[in-house]
Design a protein around this motif. Sequence first.
Motif, PDB file in Angstrom:
ATOM      1  N   SER A 820       0.865  -1.177   0.000  1.00 39.14           N
ATOM      2  CA  SER A 820       0.000   0.000   0.000  1.00 39.14           C
ATOM      3  C   SER A 820       0.905   1.231   0.000  1.00 39.14           C
ATOM      4  O   SER A 820       2.095   1.137   0.286  1.00 39.14           O
ATOM      5  CB  SER A 820      -0.893  -0.002   1.234  1.00 39.14           C
ATOM      6  N   THR A 821       0.328   2.374  -0.331  1.00 37.28           N
ATOM      7  CA  THR A 821       1.131   3.607  -0.376  1.00 37.28           C
ATOM      8  C   THR A 821       0.565   4.640   0.598  1.00 37.28           C
ATOM      9  O   THR A 821       0.643   5.835   0.361  1.00 37.28           O
ATOM     10  CB  THR A 821       1.141   4.181  -1.803  1.00 37.28           C
ATOM     11  N   VAL A 822      -0.021   4.143   1.696  1.00 33.51           N
ATOM     12  CA  VAL A 822      -0.638   5.051   2.665  1.00 33.51           C
ATOM     13  C   VAL A 822      -0.019   4.872   4.039  1.00 33.51           C
ATOM     14  O   VAL A 822      -0.625   5.168   5.049  1.00 33.51           O
ATOM     15  CB  VAL A 822      -2.163   4.830   2.724  1.00 33.51           C
ATOM     16  N   GLY A 823       1.222   4.379   4.084  1.00 30.04           N
ATOM     17  CA  GLY A 823       1.918   4.189   5.349  1.00 30.04           C
ATOM     18  C   GLY A 823       2.529   5.493   5.842  1.00 30.04           C
ATOM     19  O   GLY A 823       2.406   6.540   5.203  1.00 30.04           O
ATOM     20  N   PRO A 824       3.227   5.439   6.980  1.00 26.63           N
ATOM     21  CA  PRO A 824       3.875   6.647   7.510  1.00 26.63           C
ATOM     22  C   PRO A 824       5.003   7.115   6.600  1.00 26.63           C
ATOM     23  O   PRO A 824       5.637   6.308   5.930  1.00 26.63           O
ATOM     24  CB  PRO A 824       4.407   6.197   8.878  1.00 26.63           C
ATOM     25  N   VAL A 825       5.228   8.443   6.605  1.00 25.79           N
ATOM     26  CA  VAL A 825       6.135   9.048   5.623  1.00 25.79           C
ATOM     27  C   VAL A 825       7.325   9.701   6.310  1.00 25.79           C
ATOM     28  O   VAL A 825       7.204  10.304   7.374  1.00 25.79           O
ATOM     29  CB  VAL A 825       5.368  10.107   4.793  1.00 25.79           C
ATOM     30  N   MET A 826       8.507   9.543   5.706  1.00 21.66           N
ATOM     31  CA  MET A 826       9.708  10.250   6.149  1.00 21.66           C
ATOM     32  C   MET A 826      10.643  10.360   4.958  1.00 21.66           C
ATOM     33  O   MET A 826      10.811   9.390   4.218  1.00 21.66           O
ATOM     34  CB  MET A 826      10.396   9.477   7.281  1.00 21.66           C
ATOM     35  N   LYS A 827      11.230  11.526   4.738  1.00 16.26           N
ATOM     36  CA  LYS A 827      12.096  11.722   3.572  1.00 16.26           C
ATOM     37  C   LYS A 827      13.348  10.863   3.709  1.00 16.26           C
ATOM     38  O   LYS A 827      14.005  10.869   4.745  1.00 16.26           O
ATOM     39  CB  LYS A 827      12.483  13.189   3.421  1.00 16.26           C
ATOM     40  N   MET A 828      13.665  10.116   2.652  1.00 22.53           N
ATOM     41  CA  MET A 828      14.836   9.239   2.653  1.00 22.53           C
ATOM     42  C   MET A 828      15.898   9.802   1.707  1.00 22.53           C
ATOM     43  O   MET A 828      15.604  10.599   0.824  1.00 22.53           O
ATOM     44  CB  MET A 828      14.448   7.826   2.193  1.00 22.53           C
ATOM     45  N   GLU A 829      17.101   9.334   1.873  1.00 23.70           N
ATOM     46  CA  GLU A 829      18.192   9.722   0.971  1.00 23.70           C
ATOM     47  C   GLU A 829      18.869   8.460   0.468  1.00 23.70           C
ATOM     48  O   GLU A 829      19.436   7.708   1.271  1.00 23.70           O
ATOM     49  CB  GLU A 829      19.211  10.594   1.737  1.00 23.70           C
ATOM     50  N   PRO A 830      18.828   8.090  -0.829  1.00 20.65           N
ATOM     51  CA  PRO A 830      18.082   8.792  -1.866  1.00 20.65           C
ATOM     52  C   PRO A 830      16.568   8.652  -1.654  1.00 20.65           C
ATOM     53  O   PRO A 830      16.134   7.860  -0.829  1.00 20.65           O
ATOM     54  CB  PRO A 830      18.533   8.086  -3.152  1.00 20.65           C
ATOM     55  N   LEU A 831      15.823   9.391  -2.449  1.00 18.65           N
ATOM     56  CA  LEU A 831      14.383   9.495  -2.254  1.00 18.65           C
ATOM     57  C   LEU A 831      13.678   8.140  -2.323  1.00 18.65           C
ATOM     58  O   LEU A 831      12.697   7.899  -1.631  1.00 18.65           O
ATOM     59  CB  LEU A 831      13.810  10.442  -3.323  1.00 18.65           C
ATOM     60  N   ASN A 832      14.191   7.242  -3.185  1.00 16.79           N
ATOM     61  CA  ASN A 832      13.520   5.951  -3.405  1.00 16.79           C
ATOM     62  C   ASN A 832      14.139   4.825  -2.576  1.00 16.79           C
ATOM     63  O   ASN A 832      14.042   3.656  -2.925  1.00 16.79           O
ATOM     64  CB  ASN A 832      13.542   5.581  -4.891  1.00 16.79           C
ATOM     65  N   ASN A 833      14.788   5.195  -1.471  1.00 18.43           N
ATOM     66  CA  ASN A 833      15.403   4.181  -0.607  1.00 18.43           C
ATOM     67  C   ASN A 833      14.341   3.578   0.309  1.00 18.43           C
ATOM     68  O   ASN A 833      13.454   4.275   0.789  1.00 18.43           O
ATOM     69  CB  ASN A 833      16.522   4.827   0.223  1.00 18.43           C
ATOM     70  N   LEU A 834      14.451   2.265   0.540  1.00 19.70           N
ATOM     71  CA  LEU A 834      13.484   1.565   1.389  1.00 19.70           C
ATOM     72  C   LEU A 834      14.260   0.683   2.361  1.00 19.70           C
ATOM     73  O   LEU A 834      15.072  -0.140   1.945  1.00 19.70           O
ATOM     74  CB  LEU A 834      12.547   0.700   0.532  1.00 19.70           C
ATOM     75  N   GLN A 835      14.011   0.874   3.650  1.00 26.57           N
ATOM     76  CA  GLN A 835      14.659   0.055   4.677  1.00 26.57           C
ATOM     77  C   GLN A 835      13.688  -1.006   5.141  1.00 26.57           C
ATOM     78  O   GLN A 835      12.546  -0.702   5.511  1.00 26.57           O
ATOM     79  CB  GLN A 835      15.113   0.933   5.848  1.00 26.57           C
ATOM     80  N   VAL A 836      14.160  -2.271   5.118  1.00 30.14           N
ATOM     81  CA  VAL A 836      13.264  -3.410   5.338  1.00 30.14           C
ATOM     82  C   VAL A 836      13.786  -4.269   6.487  1.00 30.14           C
ATOM     83  O   VAL A 836      14.998  -4.469   6.617  1.00 30.14           O
ATOM     84  CB  VAL A 836      13.179  -4.275   4.054  1.00 30.14           C
ATOM     85  N   ALA A 837      12.879  -4.785   7.301  1.00 31.40           N
ATOM     86  CA  ALA A 837      13.210  -5.780   8.326  1.00 31.40           C
ATOM     87  C   ALA A 837      12.458  -7.059   8.007  1.00 31.40           C
ATOM     88  O   ALA A 837      11.253  -7.025   7.729  1.00 31.40           O
ATOM     89  CB  ALA A 837      12.819  -5.273   9.709  1.00 31.40           C
ATOM     90  N   VAL A 838      13.167  -8.190   8.007  1.00 32.22           N
ATOM     91  CA  VAL A 838      12.536  -9.493   7.747  1.00 32.22           C
ATOM     92  C   VAL A 838      12.799 -10.379   8.957  1.00 32.22           C
ATOM     93  O   VAL A 838      13.941 -10.471   9.425  1.00 32.22           O
ATOM     94  CB  VAL A 838      13.107 -10.150   6.475  1.00 32.22           C
ATOM     95  N   LYS A 839      11.748 -11.005   9.453  1.00 30.96           N
ATOM     96  CA  LYS A 839      11.878 -11.881  10.617  1.00 30.96           C
ATOM     97  C   LYS A 839      11.603 -13.314  10.198  1.00 30.96           C
ATOM     98  O   LYS A 839      10.735 -13.575   9.360  1.00 30.96           O
ATOM     99  CB  LYS A 839      10.874 -11.452  11.685  1.00 30.96           C
TER     100      LYS A 839
END
Length: 968
Positions: A820-839
């Motif tokens: 979904s694209t309605v989660g919480p927002v925070m500016k990342m560097e670079p803009l399209n960076n995504l930090q993921v946690a997998v358990k």
Amino acid sequence: MTANMQEWANQLCENRQFGSKMTDSKYFTTTKKGEIFELKAELNSDKKEKKKEAVKKVIASMTVGKDVSALFPDVVNCMQTDNLELKKLVYLYLMNYAKSQPDMAIMAVNTFVKDCEDPNPLIRALAVRTMGCIRVDKITEYLCEPLRKCLKDEDPYVRKTAAVCVAKLHDINAQLVEDQGFLDTLKDLISDSNPMVVANAVAALSEIAESHPNSNLLDLNPQTINKLLTALNECTEWGQIFILDCLANYTPRDDRESQSICERVTPRLSHANSAVVLSAVKVLMKFMEMLPKDLDYYGTLLKKLAPPLVTLLSAEPELQYVALRNINLIVQRRPEILKHEMKVFFVKYNDPIYVKLEKLDIMIRLASQANIAQVLAELKEYATEVDVDFVRKAVRAIGRCAIKVEQSAERCVSTLLDLIQTKVNYVVQEAIVVIKDIFRKYPNKYESVIATLCENLDSLDEPEARAAMIWIVGEYAERIDNADELLESFLEGFHDESTQVQLQLLTAIVKLFLKKPTETQELVQQVLSLATQDSDNPDLRDRGYIYWRLLSTDPVAAKEVVLAEKPLISEETDLIEPTLLEELICHIGTLASVYHKPPSAFVEGSRGVLHKRLPGSAGSGESVESPESGSTAVASGVPPAVIPSQDLLGDLLNLDLTPTTTTGPPAPSSAVQMGAMDLLGGGLDSLLGGDLGGSPAMTAGFGAPPAAVPPSFTAPVSGGLDDLFDLGGGVGMPMGAYVPPKMLWLPAMKAKGLEISGTFGRRAGVVQMEMTVTNKAMSVMTDFAIQFNRNSFGLAPAGPLQVLTPVSPNQSIEAVLPLSTVGPVMKMEPLNNLQVAVKNNIDVFYFSCQYPISMLFVEDGKMERQVFLATWKDIPNENESKFQLNDCHLNSDAASSKLQGSNIFTIAKRTVEGQDMLYQSMKLTNGIWVLAELRAMAGNPNYTVSLRCRAPEVSQCVFQSYEAVLKN
């Protein structure tokens, strides 16, 4: 270090030919204290023999790992000698210690320069080779002149050594090599009269080209290819491998040239060195692609390829294994090469297990109606062997034969029943697993064997076999009188079962309930309660809740969903994906062909192709012409609508999530919570069990409406067939969005054996994260869950990570995670960076990846022409960014069509003085509009892209998407 150790060994072996009457082993005996001082004295002795003995002792100490660097100046003084043996030993010492003593190493430079002009070619070559091995920056500048002379030396031995030295020097200081013109000299050496010089020049250029993919150093043309083919016949075996590998990178102009090269390479197939044979096979496999299949020569070539591959299987086991891994690839691409050679792959009693398993795999790939009888007889024999792993694979192979060759299915089932009658536990369990697949392939054909399978229910103790048996009982419950009793027996120890068995049992009991509702009501309530209330596995809970809600709201729909007709399983489920297979065929004879992975997957620090970009120039006003070319102006008196000028990205990045005036409906309030939900914790449990931080009435039970769905899952606002066929000027029929190839996101070495590679895509309006989860650990992995950190565009999982079965060691599972694209927002560097946690059941692991911004382009991003023109003028000039897109060989129409597949819509097209101008719009999921002008000149592969946006931060990412879509 390893290369140096090898050189020491070679040199010590060489030194034996200088007539030393005693063995050199005495130098490796245990030494006494104070030895360094003794050696120092001996090294400075006037007697040549004593000096030589001392140097040998120093080399021996160095070889066994003792630090003799204190003797550096004394050993260097011994360089001034005519004795070749002594000189080699001193050079050996220098190569090892020069890096730790760079200032002292400069003392040796004069001797090197002098030795490079020695009358003896062996000494000249030795000097230049040693200088190339001394990786000290201070020495490299002194190496240039001697190297230049040696590259043009009259003796071919010196020239071939100098050619390799250029590659070594390039690794130390690439700029110096280019400035000194050594690369041009190397290219000239390809025309050398001596074949070994040619081979080494090719090897050096190939090595340099690998580290600089865009350099085009090996500019192969028919003339160069002819020279290489001429040298091929006279080279040493390793020289031939260098040349063949280089030939494999060439693309012939037509089939005639391709055939000519194949004819000249074919004799290499009979070479004694297996590496030469595999390199020749690689060249032929590649060039065969260009030959018409109706050509007589094509058939001849297929026949010539079989014997050398068969011969490789008579080598020692390790070589056999490498050959078999390569043959596995070849058979997947061209099974006709070895279709008559099935017997070669029959297993011998003394084959190691790794060879046996690989042969078994190839036997299945070559199985056909013509040879299935002998293959089945062979496999039945293997199933009575003592090696458990081999027996298991043999039983599975029988099942694969049944699925692949329909005519043999009955015989295979009969063979499997015979094996079940042996009552050998692991044989029975494997047989049940493959019979389940046979039922999937041939429904309503072999169900008569179910009674025999049920007799062995109590002996099943492996999760996969238990799950397979439960599936059979649930699928054919109406044919099994006591199906409810059988499933109830599994239910007694429900919490002790593996996840795979629990999930299968849940589904099987729901199937049974839908087929026999009156008899099994208590049973289905019991399993749903166990799955939803007593289980802490999110996958099991989610499935339990879905079944419960289906059954309580609409039993008819539940029947349609759960008892739907299943697709037939495919013949070959373990084939390598075609594009990867093509890449691996190009790497035959290398480690990639043994791992069955591209080099980028296991070579650390391998550099990809570097795309150079020009920075965007702000405020350029040259691209504001009207898309309408001055024809229809704005309707009189009514100004066109302008897309709102508030800085949407600014609001978003400042976490101000107040709704803005956008064309679509506002997202339901609970959608934000759904996107931001802690999936590593509660999962659907919290979604269905209570309120979600203010979302209303979620406790109404299964009859309550589902939680708000993210906007990306809802139908388009305008909806209907009009939009589908663009009848109302809305969204056109997409031609398929570009999905980037999968990248390695989480290496196994950093995640205790868990490896994740993946990509992002947009399919049917839904943003997806597509992953391959591989278990490279020794234990089973279960209980997967995923969570994202806050990010620039509010990406969040729209549900749990569906890895439904336990992932066994060396198993890979594909998982698709809707976002979904309605989660919480925070500016990342670079803009399209995504930090993921997998358990998983082992630990929690973290990684970062970058998503293509094109997957956020929505389907209703096509602007009206007048609105486009007004908005373009309304956006300030300083918000315009210009980019150069190079090497794009598409005309403007093809580019427009391709971009539309990724929701980049062309509003208008103009042609001015032979230059096409496309005016385009796209809209991001957060409501930001991006306007573009694409300029393309016929015959010129370079495009100019101008982007205008109220949030210019996104322009760079948008251009990267243009580049990715148009170049792939």
